[in-house]
Structure formats: structure tokens, C-alpha cells
Design an enzyme around this catalytic site. Structure first.
Site, PDB file in Angstrom:
ATOM      1  CG  ASP A  90      56.762  46.480  56.050  1.00  0.00           C
ATOM      2  OD1 ASP A  90      56.038  46.682  55.060  1.00  0.00           O
ATOM      3  OD2 ASP A  90      57.877  47.005  56.197  1.00  0.00           O
ATOM      4  CG  HIS A 232      54.852  46.610  61.279  1.00  0.00           C
ATOM      5  ND1 HIS A 232      55.159  47.926  61.517  1.00  0.00           N
ATOM      6  CD2 HIS A 232      55.963  46.044  60.754  1.00  0.00           C
ATOM      7  CE1 HIS A 232      56.417  48.146  61.156  1.00  0.00           C
ATOM      8  NE2 HIS A 232      56.929  47.022  60.690  1.00  0.00           N
TER       9      HIS A 232
HETATM   10 NI    NI Z   1      59.706  44.286  58.970  1.00  0.00          NI
END
Ligand code: NI
Length: 265
Positions: A90, A232
Site C-alpha cells: 500500500d 508498504h
Molecule cells: Ni495506506
């Protein structure tokens, strides 16, 4: 007399400040609670919403298809023998870490899924194009990292549409999948935004640590067949953790697939 007035004014101002402070703290607590509530749902929700989405849309056929020309039955048996997991990233694309991550995924022959921020796609479209060309799935996160539930419907739709426009300009394709920030979706947007919501099963909170060992340990202790893992591509330790997770799980017989391949089973 004057002194008394001054004291009353001071008391009043004091009470006002305390009131404002309390309101801010309550709002923050409310935000955290909402975020926690949103993200505590699992990708089971996504599986259900995927089904209802396709039932409604009938965009694609759920018939077994084989790209490599194998009979569907043989392909199905082969699928049953492989344990699948999906790595998802993400908040990218990130100019410092996404390229490094893509290099390592390529080296290992791994397909992953990226839920990108529209504002970053506009800054670094070449990274998203490369990820798409190399077979990774590109999905929408939001335009900026906002809680869609705290926006009006029109603002939330704009976050999604602007991001999808940026993805289209970078890759030539629109995204079909969305993972809203904090896992906070607005249910009443289901009919305005025809996308499949994808959440996650394992959140090692990689953004909150610089220890890749800790991230690896958290993921490996929870992983099972069909897990969707949230990471991430925003730090060296996350990228390093992803590589170690891949190398370890491949040895245990796991195959890494995109969320689409996992959800369409
Ligand atoms: Ni996020």
C-alpha cells in the site's frame, strides 16, 4: 470589582480551552476507533463483496479458464496442490523503494498487488507502468491518504476516480480493485464505484517499525493458505521483510499470486 471581572473572564477562557481540548481528544479517539473498526474486518468481507459484485456486474466469466491450454480439471487439481498467498503493498509508488522491490520480485518470479495513491502515481507514473508491465496487479488506495468514511460521497468518489484516472494514464488500464485507507469503505458507495474491495488477513504493522526481522516474524507466525499479507513499499525494512518472507514461504511450498487470482478461486 475589576479584579473580580478579570477572574471571571479568566475562568471563562479557561473553561473554553478545556472544552476545546476535550473535543479534540474525543475526535481523535473517535477517528482511531473508526479506523480500528474498519481494519478489524478481514478479507472474508472482500470475498463476499467480490461475489456480489460480479453477480451484479457479470463483467467476467467465473468459468474456469486456462491460459496455458490445460484442461480445466487438470488445472483445478494442480491448483489444489499449491498453497497460495498474496503479498500486497500500500501507499506507493515510492521513488526510493518501489523500484528496489520490483527488482527483487522479478528476481524471484513473484507477482504481487499494489494499492497505490493517485497523487503518487501522478508523480511517479513510470514505476506503476513498470509494475503493471511486469504482471503485478495495480489497485486503488485513494488519491491522498484519507479516511473515505469521513468524506462526503462526492469527495470519496473523487478520490477513487482521480486515482483510477492516474492509473489509466500510467498503465493504459483501469483498476478493478480497491483497498481504501484504514480499510474504511463507505457502504453506500458500492453502487457508485464498481470496484471490488480487498482487505487483508495479516497486518504486521511494518510502517511502525524499522526492524525487518520483526515484520518477518509477525507474518510467518500468522500465515496460512490463502492469506492476504499487508505491507508498504515505503521503507527499506519493509522491502527486505518482503524478500525474506518470499524466500522462506517458497521453501515451504507456497506460491505467490495476485489478490485477483486468490479471490477468484
Ligand atoms: Ni495506506
Amino acid at each position: 470589582m475589576k479584579k473580580k471581572i478579570v477572574r471571571i473572564v479568566l475562568l471563562f477562557v479557561g473553561a473554553l480551552l478545556v472544552g476545546i481540548g476535550a473535543a479534540v481528544v474525543m475526535q481523535q479517539a473517535q477517528d482511531r476507533k473508526e479506523n480500528a473498526e474498519c481494519s478489524s474486518r478481514t478479507s472474508q468481507t472482500a470475498r463476499v463483496s467480490l461475489q456480489t459484485h460480479w453477480e451484479r456486474e457479470e463483467k467476467i466469466s467465473l468459468q474456469p479458464q486456462t491460459a496455458d491450454g490445460k484442461p480445466a480439471e487438470a488445472k483445478r487439481q494442480e491448483d489444489e496442490q499449491t498453497k497460495k498467498v498474496a503479498l500486497t503493498f500500500d501507499d506507493g509508488p515510492n521513488p526510493d523503494y518501489t523500484g528496489m522491490l520490483l527488482d527483487g520480485l522479478k528476481e524471484r518470479g513473484i507477482k504481487a498487488s499494489f494499492f497505490v495513491l493517485g497523487s503518487e502515481v501522478e508523480l511517479y507514473p513510470q514505476l506503476v507502468r513498470r509494475a503493471s508491465e511486469e504482471g503485478h496487479l495495480i489497485g486503488v488506495h485513494a488519491y491522498r491518504h484519507v479516511n473515505l468514511r469521513q468524506l462526503s460521497d462526492a469527495e470519496a468518489v473523487e478520490q477513487v476516480d482521480r486515482t483510477n484516472g492516474a492509473i489509466y494514464r500510467a498503465t493504459g488500464q483501469y483498476a478493478s480493485y480497491i483497498r481504501p485507507p484504514y480499510g474504511c469503505w463507505k457502504e453506500d458507495l458500492d453502487y457508485e464505484v464498481q470496484m471490488v474491495e480487498v482487505l487483508w488477513d495479516i497486518d504486521p504493522r511494518d510502517w511502525a517499525t524499522t526492524s525487518s526481522d520483526l515484520v518477518v516474524q509477525r507474518v510467518l507466525s500468522e500465515v496460512e493458505e490463502n492469506s492476504i499479507i499487508l505491507l508498504h513499499d515505503a521503507s527499506r525494512s519493509s522491502v527486505q521483510a518482503a524478500f525474506t518472507i518470499i524466500d522462506t514461504l517458497q521453501k515451504q511450498g507456497y506460491t505467490f499470486v495476485t489478490v485477483e487470482e486468490l479471490l477468484l478461486e
